[in-house]
Design an enzyme around this catalytic site. Structure first.
Site, mmCIF file in Angstrom:
data_model
loop_
_atom_site.group_PDB
_atom_site.id
_atom_site.type_symbol
_atom_site.label_atom_id
_atom_site.label_comp_id
_atom_site.label_asym_id
_atom_site.label_seq_id
_atom_site.Cartn_x
_atom_site.Cartn_y
_atom_site.Cartn_z
ATOM 1 N N HIS A 159 58.098 -6.471 -108.235
ATOM 2 C CA HIS A 159 58.699 -5.378 -107.390
ATOM 3 C C HIS A 159 58.569 -6.406 -106.414
ATOM 4 O O HIS A 159 59.189 -5.809 -104.985
ATOM 5 C CB HIS A 159 58.031 -4.281 -107.316
ATOM 6 C CG HIS A 159 57.581 -3.124 -108.129
ATOM 7 N ND1 HIS A 159 58.659 -2.405 -108.228
ATOM 8 C CD2 HIS A 159 56.744 -2.844 -109.304
ATOM 9 C CE1 HIS A 159 58.544 -1.386 -108.998
ATOM 10 N NE2 HIS A 159 57.253 -1.728 -109.977
ATOM 11 N N TYR A 193 70.275 2.599 -108.983
ATOM 12 C CA TYR A 193 69.644 3.556 -109.967
ATOM 13 C C TYR A 193 70.369 4.851 -110.236
ATOM 14 O O TYR A 193 70.266 5.270 -111.356
ATOM 15 C CB TYR A 193 68.093 3.686 -109.355
ATOM 16 C CG TYR A 193 67.474 4.457 -109.948
ATOM 17 C CD1 TYR A 193 66.224 4.417 -111.291
ATOM 18 C CD2 TYR A 193 67.440 6.019 -110.061
ATOM 19 C CE1 TYR A 193 66.399 5.464 -111.960
ATOM 20 C CE2 TYR A 193 67.077 6.988 -110.291
ATOM 21 C CZ TYR A 193 65.938 6.855 -111.511
ATOM 22 O OH TYR A 193 65.197 7.736 -112.863
#
Length: 278
Positions: A90, A174
């Site tokens: 991340h 996404y």
């Protein structure tokens, strides 16, 4: 091993207002708490910032679920893993090796920051329940002020977006994967120089569908039976709408308008015709 690189962000003290927000958000919170510059992660003490970097990787080549992954420091797992390695992190590009794009293929997935905040809240409830006192409102307040690890989120995504034309970086939203997973898989295949038939991509899309991932114990390996506190929870695009009240929605619009100002980066889920007049 290569020597540690100099930490790329200046450590800064938080403000009194930030301190109040953190007290509402985290149990057991106490100073010192520092922000790692204008474009960095936040953490309790500088030493933890380095540890956060060292542990924030998953070797997906042998991933057996989150519960198993956290049993050993992942940087140790990576050292022992054979090449080629499939690594998830991340961290922003600026906290990764500076020669990364010269030595590896990188797929960067960006998501609407409002959905990121909600997903992050539930992940925190699952992995750091003993530390979290916040409701969604308090968590959002800390998130939009860049007081949580891996924030500021827009700057995080923009670092990768600015390099989207690099031959070794593939940038994907996404929301586009949710809209047409088959097409996005095809783009990743091309990026990785892999050639698959439409039928093979269809099977892969089914395997990677949210329902399949939710049932896959190697992926959704959680200890709680609470449907809201799962590693694979809902996977919605726009799910933030059921968590944000009117005030939070206006804050989020102002947040995105301010952070995106002057950038080429824009999110598919934040078109200008939906922007409320502030």
């Amino acid at each position: 091993m290569a020597p540690w690189l100099e930490f790329p962000y200046e450590m800064k003290n938080i403000t009194g207002e930030d301190d109040k927000i953190l007290r509402k958000c985290l149990l057991g919170y106490k100073k010192p708490f520092v922000r790692c510059g204008e474009k960095g992660i936040s953490t309790h003490i500088p030493e933890i910032a380095v540890e956060l970097i060292k542990i924030n990787f998953f070797n997906l080549g042998n991933f057996q679920g989150l519960n198993e992954a956290v049993k050993e420091k992942s940087w140790k797992t990576l050292e022992k893993a054979p090449s080629p390695r499939f690594i998830k992190t991340h961290l922003p590009l600026s906290l990764l090796p500076p020669n990364l794009l010269s030595t590896a293929k990188v797929v960067y997935v960006a998501r609407d920051p409002r959905d990121v905040a909600v997903s992050y809240y539930y992940l925190y409830k699952m992995t750091n329940k003993s530390l979290l006192r916040a409701n969604v409102t308090h968590f959002w307040e800390a998130f939009r002020r860049d007081l949580l690890p891996w924030t500021p989120i827009v700057e995080h995504a923009n670092e990768a977006y600015e390099k989207r034309h690099h031959p070794n970086l593939h940038f994907v939203f996404y929301e586009n994967m949710k809209k047409d997973l088959h097409t996005e898989i095809g783009k990743v295949c091309k990026f990785l120089n892999k050639d698959y038939t439409d039928a093979q991509i269809d099977r892969l899309a089914e395997h990677l569908s949210f329902d399949s991932l939710r049932k896959n114990k190697n992926v959704n390996n959680t200890t709680t039976k609470d449907s809201e506190i799962q590693f694979i929870r809902k996977g919605e695009a726009g799910g933030w709408r059921s968590h944000f009240d009117e005030k939070m929605q206006l804050q989020a619009e102002e947040f995105l308008l301010t952070r995106l100002a002057g950038l080429e980066l824009s999110y598919p889920s934040f078109p200008t015709h939906e922007i409320t007049k502030l």
